[in-house]
Design an enzyme around this catalytic site. Structure first.
Site, PDB file in Angstrom:
ATOM      1  N   LYS A   2       0.842  -1.202   0.000  1.00 17.99           N
ATOM      2  CA  LYS A   2       0.000   0.000   0.000  1.00 17.99           C
ATOM      3  C   LYS A   2       0.875   1.250   0.000  1.00 17.99           C
ATOM      4  O   LYS A   2       0.570   2.240  -0.680  1.00 17.99           O
ATOM      5  CB  LYS A   2      -0.935  -0.006   1.224  1.00 17.99           C
ATOM      6  CG  LYS A   2      -2.123  -0.943   1.035  1.00 17.99           C
ATOM      7  CD  LYS A   2      -2.870  -1.268   2.322  1.00 17.99           C
ATOM      8  CE  LYS A   2      -3.904  -2.355   2.033  1.00 17.99           C
ATOM      9  NZ  LYS A   2      -4.507  -2.956   3.220  1.00 17.99           N
TER      10      LYS A   2
ATOM     11  N   GLN B  66      -5.067  -2.002   9.317  1.00 16.57           N
ATOM     12  CA  GLN B  66      -4.910  -3.299   8.652  1.00 16.57           C
ATOM     13  C   GLN B  66      -5.526  -4.413   9.504  1.00 16.57           C
ATOM     14  O   GLN B  66      -5.256  -4.515  10.697  1.00 16.57           O
ATOM     15  CB  GLN B  66      -3.412  -3.561   8.404  1.00 16.57           C
ATOM     16  CG  GLN B  66      -3.112  -4.813   7.598  1.00 16.57           C
ATOM     17  CD  GLN B  66      -3.638  -4.751   6.167  1.00 16.57           C
ATOM     18  OE1 GLN B  66      -3.722  -3.676   5.564  1.00 16.57           O
ATOM     19  NE2 GLN B  66      -4.011  -5.885   5.620  1.00 16.57           N
TER      20      GLN B  66
ATOM     21  N   ASP C 246     -11.514   2.399   3.613  1.00 15.04           N
ATOM     22  CA  ASP C 246     -11.852   0.981   3.421  1.00 15.04           C
ATOM     23  C   ASP C 246     -13.365   0.792   3.241  1.00 15.04           C
ATOM     24  O   ASP C 246     -13.809  -0.258   2.803  1.00 15.04           O
ATOM     25  CB  ASP C 246     -11.450   0.174   4.677  1.00 15.04           C
ATOM     26  CG  ASP C 246     -10.100  -0.514   4.546  1.00 15.04           C
ATOM     27  OD1 ASP C 246      -9.754  -0.910   3.433  1.00 15.04           O
ATOM     28  OD2 ASP C 246      -9.422  -0.646   5.590  1.00 15.04           O
TER      29      ASP C 246
HETATM   30  N1  GUN Z   1      -6.960  -7.131   5.451  1.00 14.16           N
HETATM   31  C1  GUN Z   1      -7.226  -7.830   4.326  1.00 14.16           C
HETATM   32  N2  GUN Z   1      -7.846  -7.050   3.431  1.00 14.16           N
HETATM   33  C2  GUN Z   1      -7.985  -5.841   3.993  1.00 14.16           C
HETATM   34  C3  GUN Z   1      -8.531  -4.605   3.553  1.00 14.16           C
HETATM   35  O1  GUN Z   1      -9.053  -4.470   2.438  1.00 14.16           O
HETATM   36  N3  GUN Z   1      -8.455  -3.573   4.432  1.00 14.16           N
HETATM   37  C4  GUN Z   1      -7.917  -3.703   5.649  1.00 14.16           C
HETATM   38  N4  GUN Z   1      -7.911  -2.629   6.442  1.00 14.16           N
HETATM   39  N5  GUN Z   1      -7.394  -4.820   6.099  1.00 14.16           N
HETATM   40  C5  GUN Z   1      -7.423  -5.885   5.265  1.00 14.16           C
END
Ligand code: GUN
Length: 283
Positions: free
Chosen positions: A53, A97, A120
């Protein structure tokens, strides 16, 4: 006949070029889009996701701020950090996350993120907005799938759409986005009876289970569009989706793993951060 491969890597690249240009325009007006990413503990997969990211942000000129907290972090400590980021005017997006270490109240943390920075789209307010069709942010993976369907000019209206998986992150919002485009949507899950009978009806089949070999060629209608959202690690260490390789011989279109939905999920996070920064500019 072999399916047309839906190239997520290439589509994401095109979108990133457009995002980068828009970021530069915003910067020229004094707004630097910024994403805060919080990671708690030492989950190796999460570490890879977070570092990806950050790389994506860098490629597009988006500022990324990483907050790496130890495994022993308490819910209260995490809530304090989220609260501080909520009020920081130089932060447009906040991403915590998942999964969080056991002992942290994940729900409370997600609900503490201000909906205006919830890139998200996990906060109940944003989930509700998706449900009623007035989204503030689109959920990244489902939005990435929709962008791929549009890029390949795949019609959705009136089509039989089957989603396997009912997670809050993928299955449920995916079904909503397809429904809002007038697909006829069925959600299947681990308790679904006669799964293959349902999946064989699908013009568009989205699998988001996370189990290698879940979708086999006999479960797919010839010519169907198959979107494989999963990323599983095979016995030999390679990355595979839910579909067996022979699905590509039956489907009309298929997303590869890797290089299908994954890159699109990542680019949609950038898109949401940009959207939030633009709202900051417009006050
Ligand atoms: N863990 C796995 N996929 C995601 C996601 O799309 N966002 C977040 N915050 N954590 C994740």
């Amino acid at each position: 006949m072999s399916a047309i491969i839906i190239d997520g890597k290439e589509t994401a690249k095109k979108l990133r070029i457009s995002i980068k240009k828009q970021v530069e325009e915003l910067k020229a007006e004094g707004i630097v889009p910024a994403l805060a990413v919080i990671i708690v503990g030492n989950n190796p997969a999460s570490r890879v996701y977070v570092s990806n990211k950050e790389k994506d942000c860098k490629k597009c000129g988006i500022e990324s701020l990483e907050f790496a907290l130890p495994e022993e972090t308490t819910t209260e400590e995490l809530l304090a950090l989220v609260g501080e980021l909520n009020t920081r005017s130089d932060v447009d997006g906040i991403l915590v996350q998942l999964p969080l270490p056991r002992g942290i109240d994940e729900r409370r943390v997600i609900e503490a993120i201000t909906p205006a920075k919830d890139v998200d789209a996990f906060h109940p307010e944003n989930v509700g907005r998706i449900m009623i069709g007035t989204p503030s942010f689109l959920p990244c993976t489902p939005a990435g799938v929709m962008a791929l369907l549009d890029e390949y000019k795949i019609p959705i209206e009136g089509k039989e759409c089957v989603v396997i998986g009912r997670s809050n992150i993928v299955g449920k919002p995916m079904a909503m986005l397809l429904l809002h485009r007038s697909g006829t949507v069925t959600i299947c899950h681990s308790r679904t009876r006669d799964l293959a009978d349902i999946t064989r009806r699908a013009d568009i089949l989205v699998s988001a289970v996370g189990r290698e070999g879940m979708v086999t060629a006999d479960m797919v209608k010839p010519g169907a569009v198959v979107i494989d959202v999963a990323i599983n690690t095979a016995a030999d260490g390679s990355l595979v989706g839910d579909c067996t390789p022979d699905v590509a011989e039956v489907a009309g279109y298929i997303t590869p793993v890797p290089g299908g939905v994954g890159p699109m999920t990542r680019v949609m996070l950038l898109e949401n951060t940009l959207t939030s920064a633009r709202r900051r500019k417009n006050g």
